[in-house]
Design an enzyme around this catalytic site. Structure first.
Site, PDB file in Angstrom:
ATOM      1  N   ALA A 844       0.737  -1.179   0.057  1.00  0.00           N
ATOM      2  CA  ALA A 844      -0.149   0.090   0.005  1.00  0.00           C
ATOM      3  C   ALA A 844       1.030   1.125   0.033  1.00  0.00           C
ATOM      4  O   ALA A 844       2.045   1.303   0.260  1.00  0.00           O
ATOM      5  CB  ALA A 844      -1.210  -0.024   1.079  1.00  0.00           C
ATOM      6  N   LYS A 845       0.336   2.336  -0.464  1.00  0.00           N
ATOM      7  CA  LYS A 845       1.168   3.538  -0.383  1.00  0.00           C
ATOM      8  C   LYS A 845       0.127   4.652  -0.400  1.00  0.00           C
ATOM      9  O   LYS A 845      -0.781   4.516  -1.081  1.00  0.00           O
ATOM     10  CB  LYS A 845       2.261   3.598  -1.446  1.00  0.00           C
ATOM     11  N   GLY A 846       0.340   5.865   0.231  1.00  0.00           N
ATOM     12  CA  GLY A 846      -0.394   7.114   0.414  1.00  0.00           C
ATOM     13  C   GLY A 846       0.462   8.327  -0.044  1.00  0.00           C
ATOM     14  O   GLY A 846       1.784   8.113   0.185  1.00  0.00           O
TER      15      GLY A 846
END
Length: 1624
Positions: A844-846
């Protein structure tokens, strides 16, 4: 100069000047000193400035020559005038010149004439000269004006420079009138003495009543008055003695003086029998002196029965107009009489009355009686309390004018009021024009004197009389009322309106009456102001209110914008209004302060809708539009809405501003997705299709409006979707179709939103919109597409969070790429997905961007603090947006609770964790505080690394994990980094986590160069120990930089330099250690910082360690633009230029994916950043899962809350050990994979092809080789590079994890039993039951299982097993777990690693062990019931294998025994413990124990007897040699691999069958050899045939696929039974 009158020439010297220098100084000085400018009100400085250049510029030879020619002849008493037009050949026009006798009124009269004609002038030069002329007026001598008296005549030589704008008509009038004016001036000057004498003589006669000709009661006063006038109080302009007849007077021409000289004709009589003296004012203004209307003073005289009038014409002097009334004859008597009459009235003190009388214009006093004076004075005194205008009228007896005296309270007097008075008076009396004077002093009233000029009626001399002017009391009162009303101030009207309305108190009304500006009062009526006050009263500090009014049929409306406590410029407000689709026609700003001190700003706008926006058809709809408009603009003002053309949809589509925000958010997301249309084009399309836009909003609301269960929302959504589809299908433009269809797709792909959330404290209540999207449904998105995506939008922050699974983890980045941050995050999440292969969550990455950064102040420290504060605030908003649409978990019941007011179109989704990233390294506590405010179930496990958690920098965990990769690489090339010195160049500084910790992990590091964004560090010959100690000091120094390095410890030729320097000196030592070839730079003594950094990156060192931020190495095939890191374009190098032996990637993205491959193919050693620095995410994942466990224990009361922190801290070291064990395992896997990459290339190729086809892996995105590249490498004997293997490993793990999670395997005890090992000992020992009920137990079990499988059995194990045997990867997982337990593989593997053996040896031991895993796995799949009952198989085999293994040496014979003993001895001689050496050497023979145990069960024979027989038979047949030959067969493709496996399986199968046959013929008690001999006897023919063939094969020495296939078939032919039985 002197002119010789006898000279013959006509051209005198003044006409011979050819240049300014020729002009004598006395002439120049005379002209210049007489300069007068047009602006008498200019400052002295301005006049001085003008005088310094303007006159001199006018003084030209041409001008002087013309002036001289004009004055060359002038008769006595005459004036010479010349007018020059602009185009006059003289060259200095437009101008006029005068030569006249010097007099005091000359200049004034000329300027009055010019003013009266409206002709502007630039300058007047009026030098006065002493002039001597001949009797005929010829100029004889001209000299400077002498001081004192002069025998010569003083002449004024006037030159007037006129404005260039003067027209010909004006000049013609000047030319016509000026001679007459000058003539009058001359006459007055000539007769001045005679005029005074005549007045004095008449005064004497009046006083003495000579001959009884002046009889009148006031005769004495008149005489005194005449003397007073002659005493400098009246400027006499003319006199004439006139006879009176029939009410007219006729002038006696011979008596005329001054302006009346020669005057004839008749005029109306002024005096009568009762009045000895009458004062009247002329109808026509004079040009003389100051151009006022002159007064005529008429004195009556009786002469021989007839009446004569002595008429004096003149102007009152300033002194007279301001003289004390008690000192003016005639007037003083009347004043005293009035004051005497007032003595009996104490309410009107005499002094006060006198003060009033003193204000009356002096000419008016001559006409007033004492009683009239008293009445007027009393009325004025009373005026202050009456607050009204007071009017006194007097009509001129000749009906020339009406004199209007107006008194009013001083505070009511304004220019505007005075101008209204003028209009009223001119209108009421039918006047033609009006003059006024005003007097405003310290007294409480103001006085205005208006002279209303009446139109001329009849012709003078014909006796025509003007109609009487109505100055009656009734008319006076009526007009006075008009004036009073006009004089009523705006404030008066406001107070009255407030009283009438009742909505505003008197005190407030009085306050605002004074507080509103004059501009406001002029623009707003008092009635409208009452409404404004009501709005103002409701305002608070920093509040806003918009009010509409006055809309006309064309849609033009007035919008009033109120701001409380805060101002704004029109340049701020206008774009807000214009973004709404209106045209601003007019704007007016005002301000006022409320009674409580709150400043309020009021802006009035006249606006109309854009021509393309239709007006709402009904009043109600227009009112609704106005309401939405006002709310939208209010939201824009408060920063809740951005300024762009989306706002037009409020009027075009009837949307609210919130609905507009929704559409804007979708548009912003499309732009982030790489949508090919600009925002402005999208805005245009939406504005052009308001109906479709409305349908889109209806669809969204149908899907997400929270409604009670059982409602028709689903049906509504279907209808709305059909409406949208119908609208779009009807479109013609492909671009429009694509844009609107993209919006529809986004709405349909939206799974959740916080749009309708109203909870206080939510992100939505802070104008943050969150949209959770099913990215798989959005065609416009680039690949790869995450499983879940949340887009967060607000005017202040935008961000995106991408997750590739329900349990996913990754950092949140503070991005600076506002236009394409999703592209940046997508690039990062790919690496994160690979990095997360080792941990429980998938990738995941934001990331978020700050949209409104604070403006710079010039103070760097303050700017940094402000920027950080805004970043923190946006980070909090971003996280709040994520949490608004995320499920929660009830700790007590473990049930999932959906977020309130959120419609879910997906299943439960409660796992949301974040981590630090670029820009957010210190934000973990901030994130956890946000999570706690939501009561989020993860608490401070939401963001690992906070104040209560594991400090990555303090643990050095990321660097330590990366160092495991470094150590592995160096071990492969024979260097022990912990005992041998090695050279390093680095990216980073010692204050950084990864670089700082990394450069302390070995005391043998010789760091020769490093750089960060600030400095370049050079130490060409460092002492390893000394430099390590200095680096340690710097690491412990807060916020250190390379500039803090002790220069005395740097070796000769080194130093620390700023990257801001233009050039950095290069010593010979630095050039040598960096390998800078003099042929490249010509041996320059210095180098620019970017070039030096490139040299550092290319340095021939052992290790390049990246601990910084940025991408510094790319592939030669890539451009800098491809890299996407513009800041480092100047320093980036190609990977094939890097001469370091090893690259360690502690930081992210230091090398591009293609750059890694290129570096590896060029002989370097490198993994991927995802693998090297995975310890950070691994540690964070452990932290999260440990906290989930502990928090559940705290909730259950098993652990005290205050024990939590201490418990977490106590496990820090063991958590690090667990994490580093994962790193060691992965690096060992990578090492063995690299060692066999070439031989396994066909398998890897098939595996990649499978991942592409079945798992959606993109070769290009993942930098995996194409099939063409694989073919090239196959021909070259090259396998996958280490970075490619790392990527392949990650995808294998991710795929297997996903498949296992979809089954029941993680719930079965045989798999789940490993769960406690994930946690530190302190938790395992105390809370094993609680661990087994962990919220993420399935995910943890799966992660442990797959890591164990891949790290131990290899990257290709599950794929090969599945492909070779024709089973699923899940079956491969089952067999691995069974094999591991049966043969103790994990124990063997751990012992191999613990032995600290040379890499080549440990790899060989590992690979030998993997062969056991492979063969045992296939056997279990081939010979045991499927799906494999793992637990049962372990119970069946594990104990027996363990019991039989120690006896292997008893059963092995001949060559087999010799091979094992030789191999074991070889291993032991290299340091392998003897028992381990023997265990690994017998690995493939131990594999046969599965057959042995199975045969024993089927035949019901002791397993030891079967084992002895089995191995005796193997020795007898020489099958081990055949199996070894099979293992050496090539694996060019899948079919070769399958052929190998088939031969091997045939041999083992035949051996199994033969064992059954041998055991069947043998007798109990016989040895294995006896049994085999008996079997051979009974099967002599078959055995003989087979032996002959096998002997021929051995003799030929040929062991290829064909011969080995034949050999296997021959062994099979020896058998009598199938041998394929399966025991229960």
């Amino acid at each position: 100069m002197t002119i010789d009158p006898g000279a013959k020439q006509d051209v005198e010297a003044w006409t011979t000047f050819t240049a300014s220098a020729d002009i004598p100084d006395w002439i120049s000085k005379a002209y210049i000193d007489s300069y007068r400018g047009p602006r008498d009100d200019s400052s002295e400085a301005t006049k001085a400035a003008e005088a310094s250049w303007l006159p001199a510029s006018l003084l030209t030879p041409a001008m002087l020559g013309a002036h001289y020619r004009l004055g060359r002849h002038r008769a006595a008493g005459e004036s010479c005038v010349a007018v020059y037009r602009a185009d006059d050949p003289a060259g200095f026009g437009p101008a006029l010149q005068v030569v006249a006798e010097h007099g005091g009124m000359l200049m004034d009269s000329v300027t009055v004439l010019l003013h009266r004609l409206g002709i502007a002038y630039a300058a007047i030069l009026t030098p006065v000269f002493d002039v001597h002329r001949s009797p005929t007026g010829e100029l004889l001598r001209i000299e400077p004006k002498a001081e004192g008296t002069s025998p010569h005549l003083g002449e004024a030589w006037m030159h007037v420079a006129l404005s260039p704008a003067v027209d010909h008509k004006g000049l013609a009038e000047v030319e016509r009138l000026l001679p007459k004016v000058l003539a009058d001036v001359q006459r007055v000057a000539t007769d001045a003495t005679a005029l005074i004498a005549t007045l004095s003589e008449l005064a004497g006669e009046v006083e003495s009543n000579a001959g009884g000709r002046f009889s009148a009661p006031d005769r004495q006063d008149v005489g005194e008055l005449l003397r007073w006038l002659g005493d400098g109080n009246f400027l006499l302009l003319g006199y004439q003695r006139c006879r009176v007849a029939d009410g007219m007077v006729y002038g006696e021409g011979s008596s005329g003086m001054g302006v009346l000289r020669g005057r004839t004709g008749s005029r109306p009589r002024l005096t009568d029998d009762d009045k000895l003296l009458v004062l009247a004012q002329a109808r026509v203004g004079s040009y003389l002196r100051y151009g006022a209307y002159p007064y005529a003073i008429a004195v009556r005289e009786y002469v021989d029965g007839s009446v004569v009038e002595h008429r004096f014409v003149g102007l009152f002097s300033v002194a007279a107009m301001n003289a004390d009334v008690l000192e003016i004859p005639t007037i003083s008597r009347r004043v005293r009489e009035a004051l005497a009459m007032a003595e009996s009235d104490p309410s009107h003190p005499g002094q006060l009355l006198l003060d009033v009388i003193q204000t009356v214009p002096r000419p008016e006093l001559f006409t007033l009686s004492a009683q009239r004076l008293l009445t007027m004075a009393r009325a004025v005194v009373d005026l202050g309390s009456q607050r009204q205008a007071l009017l006194f009228l007097r009509a001129d007896r000749l009906q020339y004018f009406v004199s209007c005296l107006v008194y009013m309270p001083r505070d009511r007097y304004t220019t505007a009021v005075r101008m209204q008075f003028e209009d009223i008076l001119v209108r009421e009396f039918g006047g033609t024009r009006l003059e006024f004077t005003a007097r405003v002093s310290e007294s409480p009233w103001a006085l205005m004197h208006f002279m209303v000029r009446l139109p001329e009626v009849g012709v003078a001399g014909e006796g025509a009389a003007a109609p009487p002017v109505d100055v009656s009391e009734a008319n006076r009162i009526r007009i006075q009322g008009l004036l009073t009303e006009a004089a009523r101030t705006w404030a008066d009207r406001l107070i009255g309106a407030a009283a009438a309305a009742g909505s505003v108190g008197q005190a407030d009304a009085m306050h605002y009456a004074a507080a509103f500006s004059e501009a406001y009062k002029q623009a707003v009526t008092p009635a409208d102001a009452i409404g404004d006050i009501a709005v103002i009263t409701e305002l608070t500090d920093d509040s806003v209110k918009l009010v509409f009014s006055e809309r006309d049929e064309q849609g033009v409306a007035q919008l009033t914008w109120f701001l409380g406590g805060r101002t704004a410029s029109l340049s701020q407000l206008l774009p807000m209004l214009q973004s709404m689709g209106v045209v601003v026609l007019e704007e007016r700003p005002f301000s006022v302060t409320r009674p409580d001190g709150l400043p309020v700003w009021i802006y009035q706008f006249k606006i109309s809708p854009h021509p393309t926006i239709p007006l709402a058809p009904t009043v109600a709809e227009r009112a609704a539009t106005a309401h939405r408009f006002a709310e939208a603009v209010t939201a824009i003002w408060h920063g809740r809405v951005e300024i762009d053309r989306f706002n037009e949809l409020v009027m075009r589509a009837g949307l609210t501003w919130q609905q507009v925000v929704l559409l804007r958010a979708y548009a912003k997301y499309l732009r982030q997705a790489g949508f090919p249309y600009s925002q402005s084009y999208i805005e245009s399309v939406l504005n052009e299709h308001p109906a479709t836009v409305r349908s889109l909003v209806d669809l969204f609301e149908a899907l997400f409006v929270p409604v009670p269960s059982g409602s028709a929302s689903n049906r509504d959504a279907q209808a709305a979707a059909a409406a949208v589809a119908a609208d779009i299908d009807a479109l013609v433009s492909l671009d429009t179709d694509r844009i609107l269809r993209a919006f529809a797709s986004l709405v349909q792909a939206t799974l959740r939103t916080n749009y309708f959330v109203t909870r206080q404290g939510s992100a939505r209540c802070r104008d943050v919109l969150a949209l959770k999207l099913n990215a798989q449904l959005i065609d416009e998105l680039p690949l790869p597409r995450p499983r879940y995506e949340i887009f967060v939008y607000s005017p202040r922050v935008e961000g995106v969070h991408l997750r590739f699974g329900p349990v996913a983890r990754g950092g949140l980045r503070w991005s600076d790429r506002r236009d394409d941050f999703r592209t940046e995050i997508l690039g990062l999440v790919k690496a994160q997905a690979v990095k997360n292969a080792v941990i429980v969550p998938v990738g995941a990455k934001g990331g978020f961007v700050v949209k409104r950064p604070p403006l710079p102040t010039g103070d760097p420290a303050a700017d940094r603090d402000a920027t950080r504060a805004e970043g923190v605030a946006c980070y909090q908003l971003f996280i709040s947006g994520l949490l608004d649409v995320t499920d929660n978990v009830d700790h007590a019941t473990a049930s999932v609770n959906p977020p309130p007011e959120v419609v879910r179109r997906d299943g439960d989704d409660a796992y949301l964790v974040v981590a630090a990233d670029k820009g957010t390294a210190t934000f973990s506590d901030i994130a956890n505080d946000v999570a706690k405010s939501y009561g989020f179930w993860l608490g401070d496990a939401f963001a690992s690394g906070g104040s209560v958690g594991y400090d990555h920098k303090a643990m050095g965990i990321t660097a330590r994990g990366a160092w495991e990769a470094v150590k592995r690489h160096f071990r492969e090339i024979g260097i022990d980094t912990q005992t041998q010195d090695f050279t390093v160049v680095g990216i980073g500084d010692m204050s950084g986590d990864v670089f700082g910790n990394g450069m302390l992990l070995s005391k043998h590091i010789r760091l020769i160069a490093a750089f960060d964004h600030r400095h370049i560090f050079l130490d060409p010959n460092p002492d390893a120990a000394v430099s390590w100690a200095e680096r340690r000091r710097m690491f412990e120094l807060p916020r250190s930089s390379w500039s803090d390095y002790d220069r005395s410890l740097i070796s000769e030729g080194g130093g620390v330099y700023s990257r801001e320097q233009k050039a950095i000196p290069l010593s010979a030592q630095v050039r040598a250690v960096l390998g800078i070839d003099g042929s490249v730079d010509g041996g320059a003594a210095e180098m620019a910082p970017p070039n030096l950094i490139r040299a550092i990156l290319r340095a021939p060192v052992d290790l390049l360690f990246n601990g910084g931020i940025g991408t510094y190495i790319k592939a030669e095939s890539e451009s800098d633009a491809d890299v996407g890191d513009r800041a480092n374009d100047p320093v980036r190098v190609n990977a094939n230029q890097v001469r370091a032996k090893v690259i360690g990637e502690g930081g992210n993205l230091g090398v591009t994916a293609l750059g890694r491959v290129e570096f590896d193919l060029s002989g370097g050693r490198i993994n991927t950043d995802a693998l090297d620095n995975s310890a950070g995410v691994d540690c964070s994942d452990h932290e999260v899962n440990i906290k989930i466990l502990i928090d559940s224990l705290v909730s259950a009361g098993t652990v005290k809350a205050d024990e939590r922190t201490q418990l977490l801290e106590s496990m820090t070291d063991e958590v690090a050990q667990l994490v580093l064990a994962d790193n060691e395992d992965q690096n060992d896997l990578m090492g063995t994979s690299r060692a066999n990459a070439a031989s396994l290339l066909p398998v890897h190729a098939m595996q990649i092809k499978y991942l592409v086809a079945e798992r959606g892996v993109n070769r290009e995105l993942e930098a995996l080789p194409s099939e063409k590249e694989i073919a090239r490498r196959s021909e070259a004997g090259i396998g996958l590079t280490s970075p490619e293997l790392a990527t392949l490993m990650a995808h294998v793990k991710l795929g297997l994890k996903e498949e296992v999670l979809a089954t029941e395997l993680p719930d079965q005890d045989v798999f789940a039993s490993r769960l406690p090992r994930y946690f530190p000992t302190a938790l395992r020992e105390r809370f094993t039951p609680e661990i087994r009920s962990h919220q993420l137990r399935r995910e943890i079990v799966t992660t442990m299982l797959i890591n164990d499988l891949v790290d131990t059995a290899g990257i290709t194990y599950a794929f090969r097993i599945a492909e070779d045997v024709g089973v699923t990867p899940i079956d491969a997982v089952r067999t691995y777990v069974a094999t591991d337990a049966i043969f103790g593989v994990g124990h063997i593997w751990r012992r191999i690693r613990a032995a600290n053996l040379p890499i080549a040896l440990s790899d060989r031991l590992t690979l030998d062990t993997r062969r056991l895993i492979d063969r045992a796995g296939r056997w279990l799949l081939n010979y045991r019931p499927q799906p494999l009952a793992v637990g049962a198989e372990i119970n069946r085999f594990a104990a027996m294998v363990k019991a039989l293994t120690p006896r292997m040496s008893e059963w092995l014979r001949g060559d087999d025994k010799a091979i094992v003993e030789k191999t074991a001895a070889e291993f032991a001689s290299q340091g392998v413990p003897e028992d381990l050496a023997y265990r690994v050497s017998t690995g493939l023979y131990r594999y046969s124990l599965l057959d042995i145990i199975d045969i024993a069960d089927i035949a019901d024979i002791d397993a030891a007897e079967v084992a002895d027989t089995y191995f005796a038979l193997m020795d007898r047949l020489g099958t081990d040699g055949l199996l070894t030959a099979v293992s050496q067969l090539p694996r060019h493709d899948r079919w070769h691999s399958l052929a190998r496996l088939a031969i091997r399986d045939d041999i083992y199968g035949a051996l199994r069958s033969l064992c059954f046959d041998v055991l069947a013929v043998g007798e109990p008690g016989e040895s294995s050899e006896q049994k085999i001999a008996e079997w051979e006897h009974l099967s002599a023919s078959r055995v003989a045939r087979a032996r002959r063939t096998l002997d021929d094969i051995r003799a030929s020495g040929q062991k290829d696929l064909a011969t080995l296939s034949v050999a296997a078939r021959q062994i099979r032919r020896m058998t009598r039974t199938s041998g394929r039985g399966i025991s229960g």
